[in-house]
Design a protein around this motif. Structure first.
Motif, PDB file in Angstrom:
ATOM      1  N   SER A  26       0.845  -1.186   0.000  1.00 45.50           N
ATOM      2  CA  SER A  26       0.000   0.000   0.000  1.00 45.50           C
ATOM      3  C   SER A  26       0.881   1.235   0.000  1.00 45.50           C
ATOM      4  N   MET A  27       0.438   2.236  -0.711  1.00 46.15           N
ATOM      5  CA  MET A  27       1.277   3.409  -0.893  1.00 46.15           C
ATOM      6  C   MET A  27       1.133   4.364   0.269  1.00 46.15           C
ATOM      7  N   SER A  28       1.591   3.948   1.418  1.00 46.33           N
ATOM      8  CA  SER A  28       1.546   4.847   2.554  1.00 46.33           C
ATOM      9  C   SER A  28       2.834   5.651   2.625  1.00 46.33           C
ATOM     10  N   GLY A  29       3.870   5.157   1.978  1.00 47.03           N
ATOM     11  CA  GLY A  29       5.119   5.897   1.879  1.00 47.03           C
ATOM     12  C   GLY A  29       4.894   7.134   1.052  1.00 47.03           C
ATOM     13  N   ARG A  30       5.813   8.039   1.123  1.00 48.97           N
ATOM     14  CA  ARG A  30       5.575   9.316   0.462  1.00 48.97           C
ATOM     15  C   ARG A  30       6.517   9.553  -0.700  1.00 48.97           C
ATOM     16  N   SER A  31       7.143   8.527  -1.164  1.00 47.90           N
ATOM     17  CA  SER A  31       8.044   8.698  -2.295  1.00 47.90           C
ATOM     18  C   SER A  31       7.578   7.807  -3.431  1.00 47.90           C
ATOM     19  N   VAL A  32       7.464   8.395  -4.606  1.00 50.46           N
ATOM     20  CA  VAL A  32       6.940   7.660  -5.751  1.00 50.46           C
ATOM     21  C   VAL A  32       7.951   7.718  -6.890  1.00 50.46           C
ATOM     22  N   LYS A  33       8.394   6.561  -7.293  1.00 51.96           N
ATOM     23  CA  LYS A  33       9.361   6.523  -8.389  1.00 51.96           C
ATOM     24  C   LYS A  33       8.639   6.480  -9.729  1.00 51.96           C
ATOM     25  N   VAL A  34       8.981   7.419 -10.576  1.00 55.03           N
ATOM     26  CA  VAL A  34       8.367   7.474 -11.898  1.00 55.03           C
ATOM     27  C   VAL A  34       9.469   7.309 -12.933  1.00 55.03           C
ATOM     28  N   SER A  35       9.235   6.437 -13.894  1.00 55.55           N
ATOM     29  CA  SER A  35      10.211   6.360 -14.978  1.00 55.55           C
ATOM     30  C   SER A  35       9.533   6.627 -16.310  1.00 55.55           C
ATOM     31  N   GLU A  36      10.262   7.333 -17.148  1.00 54.52           N
ATOM     32  CA  GLU A  36       9.717   7.711 -18.448  1.00 54.52           C
ATOM     33  C   GLU A  36      10.570   7.110 -19.558  1.00 54.52           C
ATOM     34  N   THR A  37       9.881   6.578 -20.545  1.00 56.73           N
ATOM     35  CA  THR A  37      10.555   6.067 -21.738  1.00 56.73           C
ATOM     36  C   THR A  37       9.718   6.484 -22.937  1.00 56.73           C
ATOM     37  N   GLU A  38      10.152   6.102 -24.149  1.00 60.85           N
ATOM     38  CA  GLU A  38       9.348   6.377 -25.337  1.00 60.85           C
ATOM     39  C   GLU A  38       8.379   5.207 -25.531  1.00 60.85           C
ATOM     40  N   PHE A  39       7.139   5.387 -25.507  1.00 55.54           N
ATOM     41  CA  PHE A  39       6.492   6.609 -25.014  1.00 55.54           C
ATOM     42  C   PHE A  39       5.543   6.170 -23.914  1.00 55.54           C
ATOM     43  N   MET A  40       6.104   6.082 -22.761  1.00 55.58           N
ATOM     44  CA  MET A  40       5.370   5.502 -21.657  1.00 55.58           C
ATOM     45  C   MET A  40       5.803   6.136 -20.338  1.00 55.58           C
ATOM     46  N   ILE A  41       4.848   6.242 -19.435  1.00 55.66           N
ATOM     47  CA  ILE A  41       5.145   6.700 -18.083  1.00 55.66           C
ATOM     48  C   ILE A  41       4.809   5.563 -17.125  1.00 55.66           C
TER      49      ILE A  41
ATOM     50  N   PRO B 230      -4.765  10.911   0.245  1.00 59.42           N
ATOM     51  CA  PRO B 230      -4.376  12.321   0.225  1.00 59.42           C
ATOM     52  C   PRO B 230      -3.120  12.579   1.049  1.00 59.42           C
ATOM     53  N   GLY B 231      -2.350  13.529   0.593  1.00 56.09           N
ATOM     54  CA  GLY B 231      -1.147  13.895   1.328  1.00 56.09           C
ATOM     55  C   GLY B 231      -0.034  14.297   0.386  1.00 56.09           C
ATOM     56  N   PRO B 232       1.071  14.708   0.964  1.00 56.33           N
ATOM     57  CA  PRO B 232       2.205  15.118   0.134  1.00 56.33           C
ATOM     58  C   PRO B 232       3.003  13.918  -0.382  1.00 56.33           C
ATOM     59  N   TYR B 233       3.397  14.005  -1.612  1.00 56.40           N
ATOM     60  CA  TYR B 233       4.201  12.953  -2.222  1.00 56.40           C
ATOM     61  C   TYR B 233       5.353  13.572  -2.997  1.00 56.40           C
ATOM     62  N   THR B 234       6.461  12.895  -2.936  1.00 54.26           N
ATOM     63  CA  THR B 234       7.592  13.320  -3.751  1.00 54.26           C
ATOM     64  C   THR B 234       7.761  12.342  -4.896  1.00 54.26           C
ATOM     65  N   PHE B 235       7.548  12.847  -6.070  1.00 57.65           N
ATOM     66  CA  PHE B 235       7.724  12.025  -7.261  1.00 57.65           C
ATOM     67  C   PHE B 235       9.183  12.118  -7.704  1.00 57.65           C
TER      68      PHE B 235
ATOM     69  N   MET C  46       9.868  16.051  -7.636  1.00 57.67           N
ATOM     70  CA  MET C  46       8.839  17.085  -7.570  1.00 57.67           C
ATOM     71  C   MET C  46       7.873  16.685  -6.461  1.00 57.67           C
ATOM     72  N   THR C  47       7.675  17.582  -5.530  1.00 55.65           N
ATOM     73  CA  THR C  47       6.779  17.271  -4.422  1.00 55.65           C
ATOM     74  C   THR C  47       5.440  17.960  -4.624  1.00 55.65           C
ATOM     75  N   VAL C  48       4.379  17.197  -4.549  1.00 56.79           N
ATOM     76  CA  VAL C  48       3.042  17.759  -4.686  1.00 56.79           C
ATOM     77  C   VAL C  48       2.164  17.213  -3.564  1.00 56.79           C
ATOM     78  N   THR C  49       1.140  17.976  -3.226  1.00 55.08           N
ATOM     79  CA  THR C  49       0.178  17.501  -2.237  1.00 55.08           C
ATOM     80  C   THR C  49      -1.076  17.056  -2.970  1.00 55.08           C
ATOM     81  N   LEU C  50      -1.361  15.785  -2.852  1.00 57.80           N
ATOM     82  CA  LEU C  50      -2.510  15.222  -3.551  1.00 57.80           C
ATOM     83  C   LEU C  50      -3.758  15.291  -2.680  1.00 57.80           C
ATOM     84  N   ARG C  51      -4.847  15.674  -3.318  1.00 60.08           N
ATOM     85  CA  ARG C  51      -6.157  15.677  -2.647  1.00 60.08           C
ATOM     86  C   ARG C  51      -7.040  14.626  -3.300  1.00 60.08           C
TER      87      ARG C  51
END
Ligand code: CU
Length: 150
Positions: free
Chosen positions: A56-71, A80-85, A120-125
């Motif tokens: 479960s995503m209770s941690g606050r760090s989210v790893k995002v990887s980008e390629t052609e052409f996919m996220i 809800p809460g702050p997350y650092t992508f 990038m840190t954002v607060t999700l609602r």
């Protein structure tokens, strides 16, 4: 002569053996990577947290990887809460990441060269967010996904 090689290596080997030898003695079993019991060592629990992918995503760090052409995101449902992508461009051309949704009006990571990463840190609602690559044409080619917060 050759002994100089050995004496240079031996202290390291001995230390490694000593370190390995100490761990089973501390926790009573031979399992070195997965600590079975709580061995009252804050260091070991911290390192365990960094290596787990958490169901479960209770941690606050989210790893995002980008390629052609996919996220790629590890999860697409959040509370809800702050997350650092932590965004990494694993592709071969320039990408970026943009998040758009409640309270997050088009936040952009800035462009990322191939191999580059940023965070990038954002607060999700509660609600849903568009996550996409704002580089020309990339969104239409598939670099978009949605995350849901509830
Ligand atoms: Cu892109």
């Amino acid at each position: 002569m050759t002994t100089t090689h050995l004496t240079a290596r031996q202290p390291l080997a001995l230390m490694a053996l000593a370190a390995i030898g100490l761990l089973p003695a501390a926790c009573g079993s031979s399992g070195s990577s997965s600590a079975s019991g709580v061995s009252s060592s804050p260091a070991s629990s911290a390192s365990a947290m960094t290596s787990t992918g958490g169901a479960s995503m209770s941690g606050r760090s989210v790893k995002v990887s980008e390629t052609e052409f996919m996220i790629s995101l590890p999860v697409t449902t959040f509370t809800p809460g702050p997350y650092t992508f932590s965004i990494t461009n694993k592709g071969t051309i320039t990408h970026a990441l943009e998040i758009d949704g409640p309270g997050v009006p088009d936040r952009t990571s800035g462009t990322l060269s191939p191999g580059a990463s940023t965070s990038m840190t954002v607060t999700l609602r509660k609600g849903s967010y568009d996550v996409y690559c704002p580089v020309d044409g990339h969104k239409a080619r598939g670099m978009q996904t949605k995350i849901t917060v509830h």
